[in-house]
Design an enzyme around this catalytic site. Structure first.
Site, PDB file in Angstrom:
ATOM      1  N   GLU A  17       0.826  -1.208   0.000  1.00 53.52           N
ATOM      2  CA  GLU A  17       0.000   0.000   0.000  1.00 53.52           C
ATOM      3  C   GLU A  17       0.863   1.261   0.000  1.00 53.52           C
ATOM      4  O   GLU A  17       1.848   1.342   0.729  1.00 53.52           O
ATOM      5  CB  GLU A  17      -0.905  -0.018   1.245  1.00 53.52           C
ATOM      6  CG  GLU A  17      -1.816   1.189   1.326  1.00 53.52           C
ATOM      7  CD  GLU A  17      -2.857   1.041   2.420  1.00 53.52           C
ATOM      8  OE1 GLU A  17      -3.516  -0.020   2.482  1.00 53.52           O
ATOM      9  OE2 GLU A  17      -2.988   1.978   3.218  1.00 53.52           O
ATOM     10  N   TYR A  49      -6.638   7.107  -0.274  1.00 56.68           N
ATOM     11  CA  TYR A  49      -7.446   8.229  -0.762  1.00 56.68           C
ATOM     12  C   TYR A  49      -7.696   9.187   0.390  1.00 56.68           C
ATOM     13  O   TYR A  49      -8.229   8.790   1.434  1.00 56.68           O
ATOM     14  CB  TYR A  49      -8.780   7.652  -1.272  1.00 56.68           C
ATOM     15  CG  TYR A  49      -9.572   8.571  -2.140  1.00 56.68           C
ATOM     16  CD1 TYR A  49      -9.092   8.985  -3.375  1.00 56.68           C
ATOM     17  CD2 TYR A  49     -10.820   9.027  -1.726  1.00 56.68           C
ATOM     18  CE1 TYR A  49      -9.841   9.813  -4.188  1.00 56.68           C
ATOM     19  CE2 TYR A  49     -11.581   9.850  -2.537  1.00 56.68           C
ATOM     20  CZ  TYR A  49     -11.083  10.239  -3.766  1.00 56.68           C
ATOM     21  OH  TYR A  49     -11.826  11.061  -4.569  1.00 56.68           O
ATOM     22  N   ARG A 107     -15.562   3.944   4.014  1.00 56.21           N
ATOM     23  CA  ARG A 107     -16.311   5.132   4.425  1.00 56.21           C
ATOM     24  C   ARG A 107     -15.388   6.334   4.506  1.00 56.21           C
ATOM     25  O   ARG A 107     -15.738   7.431   4.128  1.00 56.21           O
ATOM     26  CB  ARG A 107     -16.960   4.902   5.792  1.00 56.21           C
ATOM     27  CG  ARG A 107     -17.856   6.068   6.176  1.00 56.21           C
ATOM     28  CD  ARG A 107     -18.237   6.027   7.625  1.00 56.21           C
ATOM     29  NE  ARG A 107     -17.091   6.255   8.492  1.00 56.21           N
ATOM     30  CZ  ARG A 107     -17.124   6.218   9.817  1.00 56.21           C
ATOM     31  NH1 ARG A 107     -18.252   5.943  10.419  1.00 56.21           N
ATOM     32  NH2 ARG A 107     -16.056   6.448  10.535  1.00 56.21           N
TER      33      ARG A 107
HETATM   34  P1  FAD Z   1     -17.882   1.270   7.447  1.00 59.28           P
HETATM   35  O1  FAD Z   1     -17.794  -0.135   6.963  1.00 59.28           O
HETATM   36  O2  FAD Z   1     -18.867   2.154   6.843  1.00 59.28           O
HETATM   37  O3  FAD Z   1     -17.908   1.256   8.998  1.00 59.28           O
HETATM   38  C1  FAD Z   1     -17.712   2.440   9.747  1.00 59.28           C
HETATM   39  C2  FAD Z   1     -18.374   2.274  11.117  1.00 59.28           C
HETATM   40  O4  FAD Z   1     -19.789   2.307  10.949  1.00 59.28           O
HETATM   41  C3  FAD Z   1     -18.070   0.934  11.777  1.00 59.28           C
HETATM   42  O5  FAD Z   1     -18.020   1.158  13.165  1.00 59.28           O
HETATM   43  C4  FAD Z   1     -19.251   0.068  11.413  1.00 59.28           C
HETATM   44  O6  FAD Z   1     -19.470  -0.966  12.357  1.00 59.28           O
HETATM   45  C5  FAD Z   1     -20.372   1.100  11.432  1.00 59.28           C
HETATM   46  N1  FAD Z   1     -21.472   0.780  10.519  1.00 59.28           N
HETATM   47  C6  FAD Z   1     -21.387   0.248   9.284  1.00 59.28           C
HETATM   48  N2  FAD Z   1     -22.615   0.128   8.741  1.00 59.28           N
HETATM   49  C7  FAD Z   1     -23.494   0.598   9.660  1.00 59.28           C
HETATM   50  C8  FAD Z   1     -24.913   0.760   9.698  1.00 59.28           C
HETATM   51  N3  FAD Z   1     -25.680   0.405   8.656  1.00 59.28           N
HETATM   52  N4  FAD Z   1     -25.458   1.329  10.800  1.00 59.28           N
HETATM   53  C9  FAD Z   1     -24.711   1.709  11.854  1.00 59.28           C
HETATM   54  N5  FAD Z   1     -23.332   1.574  11.877  1.00 59.28           N
HETATM   55  C10 FAD Z   1     -22.766   1.031  10.798  1.00 59.28           C
HETATM   56  N6  FAD Z   1      -9.442   5.925   5.163  1.00 59.28           N
HETATM   57  C11 FAD Z   1      -9.304   6.888   4.220  1.00 59.28           C
HETATM   58  O7  FAD Z   1      -9.803   7.996   4.409  1.00 59.28           O
HETATM   59  N7  FAD Z   1      -8.620   6.648   3.042  1.00 59.28           N
HETATM   60  C12 FAD Z   1      -8.070   5.438   2.769  1.00 59.28           C
HETATM   61  O8  FAD Z   1      -7.460   5.257   1.706  1.00 59.28           O
HETATM   62  C13 FAD Z   1      -8.210   4.402   3.729  1.00 59.28           C
HETATM   63  N8  FAD Z   1      -7.699   3.167   3.500  1.00 59.28           N
HETATM   64  C14 FAD Z   1      -7.898   2.158   4.410  1.00 59.28           C
HETATM   65  C15 FAD Z   1      -7.445   0.867   4.113  1.00 59.28           C
HETATM   66  C16 FAD Z   1      -7.643  -0.181   5.005  1.00 59.28           C
HETATM   67  C17 FAD Z   1      -7.153  -1.570   4.647  1.00 59.28           C
HETATM   68  C18 FAD Z   1      -8.292   0.068   6.252  1.00 59.28           C
HETATM   69  C19 FAD Z   1      -8.479  -1.046   7.234  1.00 59.28           C
HETATM   70  C20 FAD Z   1      -8.758   1.356   6.560  1.00 59.28           C
HETATM   71  C21 FAD Z   1      -8.578   2.403   5.636  1.00 59.28           C
HETATM   72  N9  FAD Z   1      -9.061   3.697   5.887  1.00 59.28           N
HETATM   73  C22 FAD Z   1      -8.908   4.694   4.946  1.00 59.28           C
HETATM   74  C23 FAD Z   1      -9.688   4.025   7.163  1.00 59.28           C
HETATM   75  C24 FAD Z   1     -11.238   3.863   7.137  1.00 59.28           C
HETATM   76  O9  FAD Z   1     -11.810   4.725   6.198  1.00 59.28           O
HETATM   77  C25 FAD Z   1     -11.729   4.220   8.538  1.00 59.28           C
HETATM   78  O10 FAD Z   1     -11.217   3.309   9.476  1.00 59.28           O
HETATM   79  C26 FAD Z   1     -13.234   4.355   8.706  1.00 59.28           C
HETATM   80  O11 FAD Z   1     -13.495   4.845  10.027  1.00 59.28           O
HETATM   81  C27 FAD Z   1     -13.998   3.070   8.561  1.00 59.28           C
HETATM   82  O12 FAD Z   1     -14.120   2.747   7.247  1.00 59.28           O
HETATM   83  P2  FAD Z   1     -14.980   1.486   6.770  1.00 59.28           P
HETATM   84  O13 FAD Z   1     -14.867   1.459   5.307  1.00 59.28           O
HETATM   85  O14 FAD Z   1     -14.666   0.292   7.547  1.00 59.28           O
HETATM   86  O15 FAD Z   1     -16.457   2.013   7.166  1.00 59.28           O
END
Ligand code: FAD
Length: 304
Positions: A17, A49, A107
């Site tokens: 990455e 991103y 997200r």
């Molecule tokens: P989600 O899956 O949307 O989850 C976020 C939170 O909401 C979780 O606590 C989940 O349990 C909760 N949730 C999900 N769905 C619901 C629902 N329907 N109702 C209520 N709660 C819900 N961030 C960046 O900005 N840019 C990047 O490039 C980036 N790369 C990453 C790469 C990896 C491998 C990882 C592990 C993280 C990365 N992140 C990045 C960080 C990530 O965006 C954050 O950790 C963010 O807070 C969570 O993203 P997610 O996609 O898991 O969100």
């Protein structure tokens, strides 16, 4: 190459990455490092991103450059935060026309620099909705974009209830994710427990383990600041405390990450995803420590 073909061809994937560099000099350095890491034959590389407009453009430019100027498969991270649906459509159209086949759908976190950020203005509140959206868009491959999502072996701070968190992860996968890539972690038991809980929840997609060797006290402190959620075990902290300088810290960090990788490979991990911090040396040293000159050799040495 589409991520499904990568999984078909590789019993274990190895991926790196990067983040988009801020200056022309940093960009040139990164490209040199990418060229060095290319020798290790990674299954794919991904680019993070950010939240601001200029950093987002840099991600797009870097992804397209990797895709067009190297023989690597580039996976672009994409987030819900600060995006309308037409903007996301435009990005995906650009990727489709540039031959980018894979997206890590996230997200994102609320941007620290935007004081008046209102999440309700975003088209999507959770990654699950972005996964569904990306899957609905046309891509250069007839199967559509390959889609990955994030997983958190130590839990995500937004959902303290681990059962609810797994339900959310399951919905995200059911929305169309092809694989899960985890947050970095330092205790393999956290990963194994997460993998088992995924299995109990009926999640059957490949789970890639996030590995970040600590290479200096500064990177460790930055990790704490960004609240990446990774617990550094006391044993590792004590070893780092003993170090006279960052050269020693890097040796300790690479040794720890090597042992993590060795154990994960012995326990049939489906993929190792290295957070490189845009450098090549630590990842190369881990490969050397494991006795392999490239990813293919690492898999060949795996016990049957
Ligand atoms: P989600 O899956 O949307 O989850 C976020 C939170 O909401 C979780 O606590 C989940 O349990 C909760 N949730 C999900 N769905 C619901 C629902 N329907 N109702 C209520 N709660 C819900 N961030 C960046 O900005 N840019 C990047 O490039 C980036 N790369 C990453 C790469 C990896 C491998 C990882 C592990 C993280 C990365 N992140 C990045 C960080 C990530 O965006 C954050 O950790 C963010 O807070 C969570 O993203 P997610 O996609 O898991 O969100």
């Amino acid at each position: 190459m589409h991520i499904l073909d990568i999984f078909d061809a590789n019993p274990t994937t190895f991926s790196f990455e990067f983040f988009p560099p801020k200056t022309d000099k940093a960009s040139a350095d990164l490209f040199e490092n990418i060229a060095r890491l290319q020798e290790l034959q990674p299954s794919f590389v991904s680019v993070t991103y950010g939240a601001g407009g200029s950093t987002r453009e840099r991600t797009h430019d870097l992804i397209v450059r990797i895709q067009q100027q190297t023989n690597l498969t580039a996976v672009s991270h994409l987030t819900c935060v600060c995006h309308s649906e037409p903007e996301l459509t435009g990005i995906l159209e650009r990727y489709a026309s540039s031959g980018i086949e894979n997206i890590l759908a996230l997200r994102g976190d609320p941007p620290r620099t935007l004081e008046n950020y209102d999440p309700k203005a975003d088209a999507f509140q959770f990654a699950e909705q972005l996964v569904r959206f990306v899957r609905s868009r046309p891509a250069s491959d007839t199967r559509g974009f390959g889609v990955g999502v994030a997983g958190f072996p130590e839990g995500h701070p937004g959902t303290p209830n681990r059962r609810e968190e797994m339900d959310n992860l399951k919905r995200k996968v059911d929305a169309g994710a092809d694989y899960i890539c985890t947050q970095l972690f330092f205790c393999n038991d956290d990963f194994y427990d997460f993998r088992e809980r995924c299995d109990l929840a009926g999640i059957r997609v490949p789970i890639l383990a996030g590995i970040m060797p600590i290479t200096s006290r500064e990177t460790m402190m930055r990790m704490f600041e960004l609240a990446l959620g990774a617990r550094v075990p006391a044993k590792l902290l004590r070893a780092i405390d003993r170090c006279a300088d960052n050269e020693a810290v890097s040796k300790v960090g690479v040794h720890w990450a090597t042992e993590q990788c060795r154990d994960l490979l012995d326990n049939q991990v489906r993929g190792l995803h290295f957070y490189t911090l845009n450098r090549s040396d630590a990842t190369r040293r881990i490969y050397e420590n494991l006795g392999a000159k490239d990813s293919l050799a690492l898999v060949a040495r795996r016990p049957a």
